[in-house]
Design an enzyme around this catalytic site. Structure first.
Site, PDB file in Angstrom:
ATOM      1  N   ARG A   1       8.681   8.174   9.317  1.00 16.70           N
ATOM      2  CA  ARG A   1       8.499   9.211  10.339  1.00 16.70           C
ATOM      3  C   ARG A   1       7.230   8.990  11.135  1.00 16.70           C
ATOM      4  O   ARG A   1       6.812   9.871  11.883  1.00 16.70           O
ATOM      5  CB  ARG A   1       8.479  10.586   9.692  1.00 16.70           C
ATOM      6  CG  ARG A   1       7.461  10.708   8.595  1.00 16.70           C
ATOM      7  CD  ARG A   1       7.531  12.028   7.894  1.00 16.70           C
ATOM      8  NE  ARG A   1       6.714  12.004   6.692  1.00 16.70           N
ATOM      9  CZ  ARG A   1       6.419  13.077   5.989  1.00 16.70           C
ATOM     10  NH1 ARG A   1       6.850  14.250   6.392  1.00 16.70           N
ATOM     11  NH2 ARG A   1       5.712  12.990   4.905  1.00 16.70           N
TER      12      ARG A   1
ATOM     13  N   ARG B   1      -2.514  10.573  14.140  1.00 18.34           N
ATOM     14  CA  ARG B   1      -3.427  10.004  13.154  1.00 18.34           C
ATOM     15  C   ARG B   1      -4.138   8.782  13.744  1.00 18.34           C
ATOM     16  O   ARG B   1      -3.571   8.040  14.553  1.00 18.34           O
ATOM     17  CB  ARG B   1      -2.670   9.590  11.897  1.00 18.34           C
ATOM     18  CG  ARG B   1      -1.842  10.716  11.320  1.00 18.34           C
ATOM     19  CD  ARG B   1      -1.473  10.467   9.880  1.00 18.34           C
ATOM     20  NE  ARG B   1      -0.586   9.340   9.679  1.00 18.34           N
ATOM     21  CZ  ARG B   1      -0.048   9.028   8.492  1.00 18.34           C
ATOM     22  NH1 ARG B   1      -0.349   9.752   7.428  1.00 18.34           N
ATOM     23  NH2 ARG B   1       0.764   8.014   8.372  1.00 18.34           N
TER      24      ARG B   1
ATOM     25  N   ASP C   1       2.195   2.488  -1.749  1.00 19.78           N
ATOM     26  CA  ASP C   1       2.422   2.557  -0.298  1.00 19.78           C
ATOM     27  C   ASP C   1       1.535   3.597   0.368  1.00 19.78           C
ATOM     28  O   ASP C   1       1.543   3.722   1.597  1.00 19.78           O
ATOM     29  CB  ASP C   1       3.898   2.841   0.007  1.00 19.78           C
ATOM     30  CG  ASP C   1       4.395   4.126  -0.633  1.00 19.78           C
ATOM     31  OD1 ASP C   1       4.423   4.192  -1.862  1.00 19.78           O
ATOM     32  OD2 ASP C   1       4.746   5.075   0.103  1.00 19.78           O
ATOM     33  N   ASN C   2       0.759   4.351  -0.433  1.00 21.07           N
ATOM     34  CA  ASN C   2      -0.204   5.319   0.117  1.00 21.07           C
ATOM     35  C   ASN C   2      -1.642   4.856  -0.057  1.00 21.07           C
ATOM     36  O   ASN C   2      -2.567   5.661   0.092  1.00 21.07           O
ATOM     37  CB  ASN C   2      -0.033   6.681  -0.573  1.00 21.07           C
ATOM     38  CG  ASN C   2       1.286   7.343  -0.256  1.00 21.07           C
ATOM     39  OD1 ASN C   2       1.906   7.046   0.761  1.00 21.07           O
ATOM     40  ND2 ASN C   2       1.740   8.225  -1.126  1.00 21.07           N
TER      41      ASN C   2
END
Length: 500
Positions: free
Chosen positions: A93, A175, A252-253
């Site tokens: 997203r 972001r 993945d974070n």
């Protein structure tokens, strides 16, 4: 388009080629509105403040309109989620628009919640107002605390419905970071056996962000792993020192630049509980507060495995990970010492900290309020150690936080003696340093929840007021005292999960 002329955009990540991303346009949202913005970040990006709050900016940062020079794309990556290999993931997203120059170098501009991508899997590509406000506020709060983080330029909202546990409304967070490359990007190409692409990605990261890894002796990719490990260790030490729980430390974070990214079910501790789990979805407690340092090391081990095809042997990767075990505890000890007003590290300091943490955990002492009150107590330590009168009065507000006060008294006497043993000890200077280390205001869950509830009614004043305090976390702002008070009873029942 003041500040966003086509020639200002650059696209370093796009230069890697189509194996790393899919180009696509964001999906528009109807009738967007501005929820919140960071004028300070807009200035750093060279954006005219008036333009940043214009309809052109609103449409662009909601994904409704592409401006000349933008090149939107969604990147592909894989990763481990809750300790299990999840396979291909990617920007489900989030859509990268490109880079803008800033005082700190090129910054990627990414829209989170901008619609479906090829990597959305079963998701809808959207973010909701609730989680978007939380990410916006926490990004800017962490930056003000001096913790490496992605930033948030603005949040836009729309009345378009989004289904989560209930029907909510859509939002988009803009972001900002030097790069959003994650451990999972490397895992993706390594696990799929695409070692040429893995090398291309590693070379890109080294050349753009870690040029010293190629100059230093040894294997440059082992050097990269060691450098990422050191940055990650320092970042997690800062998390622990301020009582921050990330909540979902999947590979993945995890940022390859040692940034705090992907704010979801995060929380700043209220009552101190080392085993606190902030993520309602984390039923096993994998990402509990006290486990974060070990999880970070585990994630780095996964990154090391991904980089193995570029190294001489497995031992080289293990050697590159080894410094984490020294860097993290040293960084944490330095930060905890600073919180206690200690100018140097001495034998016995670790035990002093450990004893305090045990006392705080046993009595569930409010983490942020304890450290702030302790900072103020130092002002009463001007008299010799034998004179207890002024010190006792000064420490009383801290003592009141504990149930087992005799145990705290013994610790406080030890701490005071350690402070006064420092050459040239000056209570006023020590207090000033501690007040600049122990924040007055952090983004507690209930504060975010109040701002969210007001925003759902179209009232953003609570958000702006909270943002003002979070941007000056070490300052006791007049009229904002309630934001630094104890949480209400209902705060303990707030549940934050991975849904957003």
């Amino acid at each position: 388009m003041a500040g966003l002329a086509p020639g200002r955009w650059s696209h370093r990540f796009a230069s890697l080629g189509p194996a790393f991303y899919t180009e696509l346009r964001p999906t528009p949202l109807p009738a967007p509105y501005l929820v919140g913005s960071s004028p300070a970040l807009a200035r750093e990006l060279g954006l005219d403040e008036a333009w940043a709050e214009s309809d052109d900016a609103l449409q662009a940062f909601t994904g409704n309109r592409l401006l000349p020079g933008m090149r939107p794309l969604a990147s592909v990556y894989s990763g481990h989620q809750f300790g299990q290999w999840a396979g291909q993931l990617g920007d489900g997203r989030a859509i990268l628009l490109g880079e803008l120059p800033s005082e700190q170098g090129p910054q990627e501009i990414q829209l989170k919640g901008a619609g479906l991508t090829p990597y959305s899997r079963m998701g809808d590509g959207r973010a909701v107002l609730r989680s978007s406000i939380r990410e916006f506020l926490c990004s800017e709060a962490m930056h003000a605390l001096g913790i490496p983080t992605s930033r948030a330029l603005c949040v836009t909202g729309s009345d378009a419905p989004v289904r989560r546990e209930e029907i909510e409304t859509a939002a988009v967070v803009t972001r900002v970071a030097p790069s959003f490359i994650r451990f999972g990007h490397f895992e993706h190409f390594s696990h799929s056996g695409r070692h040429d692409a893995l090398k291309q990605l590693a070379d890109f990261v080294i050349d753009q962000f870690y040029p010293g890894c190629r100059i230093a002796d040894g294997n440059p990719y082992a050097n990269l792993l060691e450098a990422v490990s050191a940055r990650t260790a320092a970042m997690v030490a800062q998390w622990q020192a301020v009582g921050f729980c990330h909540g979902v430390m999947n590979t993945d974070n995890m940022s390859v630049l040692g940034l705090t990214i992907d704010y979801g079910p995060f929380q700043f501790l209220d009552a101190f509980n080392p085993a606190h789990i902030c993520n309602h979805s984390d039923t096993s407690g994998r990402y509990a507060y006290h486990r974060q340092p070990n999880i970070a090391h585990w994630n780095l081990f996964c990154l090391g495995q991904a980089l193995l095809p570029l190294m001489d042997d497995q031992q080289q990767a293990l050697d590159a990970l080894e410094p984490y075990k020294a860097v993290f505890p040293a960084a944490l000890q330095q930060r905890m010492g600073a919180k206690l007003g200690l100018a140097t590290v001495q034998d016995g300091d670790a035990e002093l900290v450990d004893q305090l943490m045990q006392l705080m955990a046993r009595d569930a002492v409010d983490f942020t309020i304890f450290w702030r009150r302790l900072s103020h107590a130092v002002a009463g330590f001007a008299e010799p150690l034998a004179d207890q009168t002024a010190a006792r009065l000064a420490i009383e507000p801290v003592r009141d936080l504990f149930l087992q006060r005799e145990a705290f008294d013994a610790w406080a006497l030890h701490w005071r003696g350690r402070l006064q043993s420092q050459p040239g000890f000056d209570p006023a200077e020590t207090q000033a340093r501690m007040l600049a280390t122990n924040p007055q205001t952090v983004l507690r869950n209930h504060l975010g929840e109040i701002a969210i509830q007001h925003a759902r009614q179209g009232d953003f004043s609570a958000l702006r007021r909270l943002q003002t305090a979070l941007e000056q976390p070490y300052t006791a702002l007049p009229g904002h005292e309630d934001l630094a008070d104890f949480p209400p009873d209902w705060a303990a029942h707030i549940e934050i999960s991975c849904s957003s």
